[in-house]
Design a protein around this motif. Structure first.
Motif, PDB file in Angstrom:
ATOM      1  N   GLY A  60      15.590-147.023   6.675  1.00 29.80           N
ATOM      2  CA  GLY A  60      14.649-145.921   6.469  1.00 29.80           C
ATOM      3  C   GLY A  60      14.284-145.231   7.765  1.00 29.80           C
ATOM      4  N   PHE A  61      14.200-146.009   8.824  1.00 33.48           N
ATOM      5  CA  PHE A  61      13.869-145.469  10.139  1.00 33.48           C
ATOM      6  C   PHE A  61      14.981-144.549  10.639  1.00 33.48           C
ATOM      7  CE2 PHE A  61      13.123-146.077  14.776  1.00 33.48           C
ATOM      8  CZ  PHE A  61      11.799-145.665  14.810  1.00 33.48           C
ATOM      9  N   LEU A  62      16.241-144.932  10.397  1.00 32.97           N
ATOM     10  CA  LEU A  62      17.371-144.175  10.942  1.00 32.97           C
ATOM     11  C   LEU A  62      17.838-143.032  10.055  1.00 32.97           C
ATOM     12  CD1 LEU A  62      19.408-147.130  12.394  1.00 32.97           C
ATOM     13  CD2 LEU A  62      18.101-145.425  13.659  1.00 32.97           C
ATOM     14  N   CYS A  63      17.580-143.093   8.773  1.00 36.81           N
ATOM     15  CA  CYS A  63      18.028-142.008   7.886  1.00 36.81           C
ATOM     16  C   CYS A  63      17.326-140.693   8.196  1.00 36.81           C
ATOM     17  CB  CYS A  63      17.828-142.395   6.427  1.00 36.81           C
ATOM     18  SG  CYS A  63      19.060-143.576   5.865  1.00 36.81           S
ATOM     19  N   GLY A  64      16.122-140.754   8.733  1.00 35.65           N
ATOM     20  CA  GLY A  64      15.429-139.529   9.133  1.00 35.65           C
ATOM     21  C   GLY A  64      16.152-138.793  10.241  1.00 35.65           C
ATOM     22  N   VAL A  65      16.778-139.541  11.151  1.00 36.88           N
ATOM     23  CA  VAL A  65      17.522-138.910  12.243  1.00 36.88           C
ATOM     24  C   VAL A  65      18.708-138.135  11.696  1.00 36.88           C
ATOM     25  CG1 VAL A  65      18.798-139.336  14.380  1.00 36.88           C
ATOM     26  CG2 VAL A  65      16.788-140.699  13.857  1.00 36.88           C
ATOM     27  N   ALA A  66      19.330-138.643  10.655  1.00 44.71           N
ATOM     28  CA  ALA A  66      20.489-137.966  10.081  1.00 44.71           C
ATOM     29  C   ALA A  66      20.099-136.819   9.162  1.00 44.71           C
ATOM     30  CB  ALA A  66      21.342-138.977   9.311  1.00 44.71           C
ATOM     31  N   ALA A  67      18.967-136.924   8.469  1.00 40.05           N
ATOM     32  CA  ALA A  67      18.626-135.951   7.433  1.00 40.05           C
ATOM     33  C   ALA A  67      17.798-134.774   7.929  1.00 40.05           C
ATOM     34  CB  ALA A  67      17.881-136.652   6.303  1.00 40.05           C
ATOM     35  N   VAL A  68      16.910-134.985   8.872  1.00 37.28           N
ATOM     36  CA  VAL A  68      15.984-133.922   9.297  1.00 37.28           C
ATOM     37  C   VAL A  68      16.688-132.711   9.909  1.00 37.28           C
ATOM     38  CG1 VAL A  68      14.161-133.412  10.969  1.00 37.28           C
ATOM     39  CG2 VAL A  68      13.956-135.372   9.471  1.00 37.28           C
ATOM     40  N   PRO A  69      17.705-132.884  10.758  1.00 30.54           N
ATOM     41  CA  PRO A  69      18.330-131.691  11.361  1.00 30.54           C
ATOM     42  C   PRO A  69      19.052-130.785  10.380  1.00 30.54           C
ATOM     43  CG  PRO A  69      18.807-133.632  12.663  1.00 30.54           C
ATOM     44  CD  PRO A  69      18.179-134.110  11.401  1.00 30.54           C
ATOM     45  N   ILE A  70      19.257-131.223   9.152  1.00 32.51           N
ATOM     46  CA  ILE A  70      19.983-130.395   8.185  1.00 32.51           C
ATOM     47  C   ILE A  70      19.239-129.084   7.931  1.00 32.51           C
ATOM     48  CG2 ILE A  70      20.745-130.256   5.785  1.00 32.51           C
ATOM     49  CD1 ILE A  70      21.248-133.275   5.917  1.00 32.51           C
ATOM     50  N   MET A  71      17.945-129.157   7.690  1.00 30.78           N
ATOM     51  CA  MET A  71      17.178-127.943   7.374  1.00 30.78           C
ATOM     52  C   MET A  71      17.099-126.987   8.559  1.00 30.78           C
ATOM     53  SD  MET A  71      16.383-127.801   4.317  1.00 30.78           S
ATOM     54  CE  MET A  71      16.390-128.842   2.902  1.00 30.78           C
ATOM     55  N   SER A  72      16.897-127.513   9.763  1.00 33.31           N
ATOM     56  CA  SER A  72      16.832-126.610  10.917  1.00 33.31           C
ATOM     57  C   SER A  72      18.193-125.996  11.207  1.00 33.31           C
ATOM     58  CB  SER A  72      16.290-127.338  12.148  1.00 33.31           C
ATOM     59  OG  SER A  72      17.154-128.381  12.537  1.00 33.31           O
ATOM     60  N   THR A  73      19.264-126.742  10.967  1.00 31.37           N
ATOM     61  CA  THR A  73      20.608-126.190  11.147  1.00 31.37           C
ATOM     62  C   THR A  73      20.874-125.090  10.143  1.00 31.37           C
ATOM     63  OG1 THR A  73      21.373-128.338  11.951  1.00 31.37           O
ATOM     64  CG2 THR A  73      23.055-126.779  11.253  1.00 31.37           C
ATOM     65  N   MET A  74      20.465-125.299   8.905  1.00 32.58           N
ATOM     66  CA  MET A  74      20.638-124.251   7.903  1.00 32.58           C
ATOM     67  C   MET A  74      19.787-123.031   8.243  1.00 32.58           C
ATOM     68  SD  MET A  74      21.125-126.289   4.282  1.00 32.58           S
ATOM     69  CE  MET A  74      19.412-126.386   3.998  1.00 32.58           C
ATOM     70  N   GLY A  75      18.585-123.244   8.754  1.00 25.88           N
ATOM     71  CA  GLY A  75      17.739-122.124   9.148  1.00 25.88           C
ATOM     72  C   GLY A  75      18.360-121.290  10.252  1.00 25.88           C
ATOM     73  N   VAL A  76      18.951-121.953  11.252  1.00 26.31           N
ATOM     74  CA  VAL A  76      19.629-121.231  12.337  1.00 26.31           C
ATOM     75  C   VAL A  76      20.825-120.469  11.790  1.00 26.31           C
ATOM     76  CG1 VAL A  76      20.992-121.560  14.437  1.00 26.31           C
ATOM     77  CG2 VAL A  76      18.843-122.773  14.160  1.00 26.31           C
ATOM     78  N   HIS A  77      21.550-121.085  10.885  1.00 28.55           N
ATOM     79  CA  HIS A  77      22.710-120.425  10.284  1.00 28.55           C
ATOM     80  C   HIS A  77      22.298-119.176   9.515  1.00 28.55           C
ATOM     81  CE1 HIS A  77      26.874-120.319   9.214  1.00 28.55           C
ATOM     82  NE2 HIS A  77      26.618-120.349   7.916  1.00 28.55           N
ATOM     83  N   VAL A  78      21.217-119.268   8.753  1.00 29.37           N
ATOM     84  CA  VAL A  78      20.707-118.110   8.007  1.00 29.37           C
ATOM     85  C   VAL A  78      20.276-117.023   8.972  1.00 29.37           C
ATOM     86  CG1 VAL A  78      18.782-117.326   6.567  1.00 29.37           C
ATOM     87  CG2 VAL A  78      20.055-119.369   5.944  1.00 29.37           C
ATOM     88  N   TYR A  79      19.607-117.394  10.046  1.00 25.91           N
ATOM     89  CA  TYR A  79      19.150-116.412  11.034  1.00 25.91           C
ATOM     90  C   TYR A  79      20.327-115.675  11.649  1.00 25.91           C
ATOM     91  CZ  TYR A  79      17.077-114.524  15.263  1.00 25.91           C
ATOM     92  OH  TYR A  79      16.679-113.682  16.259  1.00 25.91           O
ATOM     93  N   ARG A  80      21.398-116.389  11.974  1.00 26.23           N
ATOM     94  CA  ARG A  80      22.569-115.767  12.604  1.00 26.23           C
ATOM     95  C   ARG A  80      23.357-114.899  11.634  1.00 26.23           C
ATOM     96  NH1 ARG A  80      24.501-120.944  16.067  1.00 26.23           N
ATOM     97  NH2 ARG A  80      22.887-120.821  17.649  1.00 26.23           N
ATOM     98  N   MET A  81      23.358-115.285  10.344  1.00 26.26           N
ATOM     99  CA  MET A  81      24.116-114.519   9.353  1.00 26.26           C
ATOM    100  C   MET A  81      23.334-113.340   8.803  1.00 26.26           C
ATOM    101  SD  MET A  81      25.978-117.527   7.174  1.00 26.26           S
ATOM    102  CE  MET A  81      26.563-116.385   5.951  1.00 26.26           C
ATOM    103  N   GLY A  82      22.035-113.365   8.952  1.00 27.57           N
ATOM    104  CA  GLY A  82      21.206-112.304   8.387  1.00 27.57           C
ATOM    105  C   GLY A  82      20.459-112.817   7.171  1.00 27.57           C
ATOM    106  N   GLY A  83      19.451-112.079   6.771  1.00 23.86           N
ATOM    107  CA  GLY A  83      18.566-112.502   5.700  1.00 23.86           C
ATOM    108  C   GLY A  83      19.226-112.699   4.352  1.00 23.86           C
ATOM    109  N   ASP A  84      20.316-111.978   4.079  1.00 21.12           N
ATOM    110  CA  ASP A  84      20.934-112.114   2.770  1.00 21.12           C
ATOM    111  C   ASP A  84      21.700-113.426   2.616  1.00 21.12           C
ATOM    112  OD1 ASP A  84      22.824-111.299   4.628  1.00 21.12           O
ATOM    113  OD2 ASP A  84      24.000-110.173   3.168  1.00 21.12           O
ATOM    114  N   ALA A  85      21.879-114.168   3.695  1.00 23.38           N
ATOM    115  CA  ALA A  85      22.574-115.450   3.616  1.00 23.38           C
ATOM    116  C   ALA A  85      21.659-116.573   3.166  1.00 23.38           C
ATOM    117  CB  ALA A  85      23.167-115.785   4.978  1.00 23.38           C
TER     118      ALA A  85
END
Length: 160
Positions: A60-85
């Motif tokens: 449980g302690f280590l799964c947070g390290v793997a799961a948390v960056p997913i949302m911020s990575t998707m947010g950066v991807h959306v920002y780079r692609m534009g709002g419609d992404a």
């Protein structure tokens, strides 16, 4: 939860992202997946209840390290692609998550009947390592092609 907070803080720190370039936020997902795989294998290797409790706490302690960056990575991807992404990126995440939620509970019980608890957790560990390898392929290819310096600074190449 504590590691999720720490991993979330590090995924937003530009100094740390430059340090792990070109992997960036994927570095946290890769390391977290490998460490979680080791911890899951330890759960299968325990023989008493105290070891099981400690092993599950580490998972449980280590799964947070793997799961948390997913949302911020998707947010950066959306920002780079534009709002419609926005809808495309998050819908893809929901589809992948839903497929996992359907397939894993369907496949693992027959597997557990065939190979036992420890064998099943070995398969889960192997899947986590496989996922880490898949995450590392593209950044490693870009690192070999352009070198590490191409991903640091103002005019840096972007991974996504």
């Amino acid at each position: 939860m504590l590691t999720g907070i720490i991993a979330g803080r590090f995924t937003d720190d530009e100094r740390i992202l430059n340090y792990v370039a070109p992997y960036g936020r994927f570095a946290f997902m890769i390391v977290g997946s490998v460490l979680a795989a080791i911890a899951v294998a330890c759960v299968g290797a325990t023989r008493n209840i105290a070891g099981l409790v400690v092993s599950l706490a580490v998972v449980g302690f280590l799964c947070g390290v793997a799961a948390v960056p997913i949302m911020s990575t998707m947010g950066v991807h959306v920002y780079r692609m534009g709002g419609d992404a926005y809808a495309k990126v998050y819908a893809l995440f929901n589809i992948a998550y839903s497929v996992g939620v359907i397939i894993i509970p369907t496949v693992l019980p027959p597997l557990m009947n065939a190979v036992g608890f420890a064998g099943t957790l070995g398969v889960v560990s192997a899947l986590l390592v496989f996922g880490a390898i898949v995450l590392a392929i593209q950044p490693t290819m870009m690192l070999c092609k352009y070198g590490r310096a191409a991903f640091i600074g103002e005019d840096a190449r972007t991974f996504l």
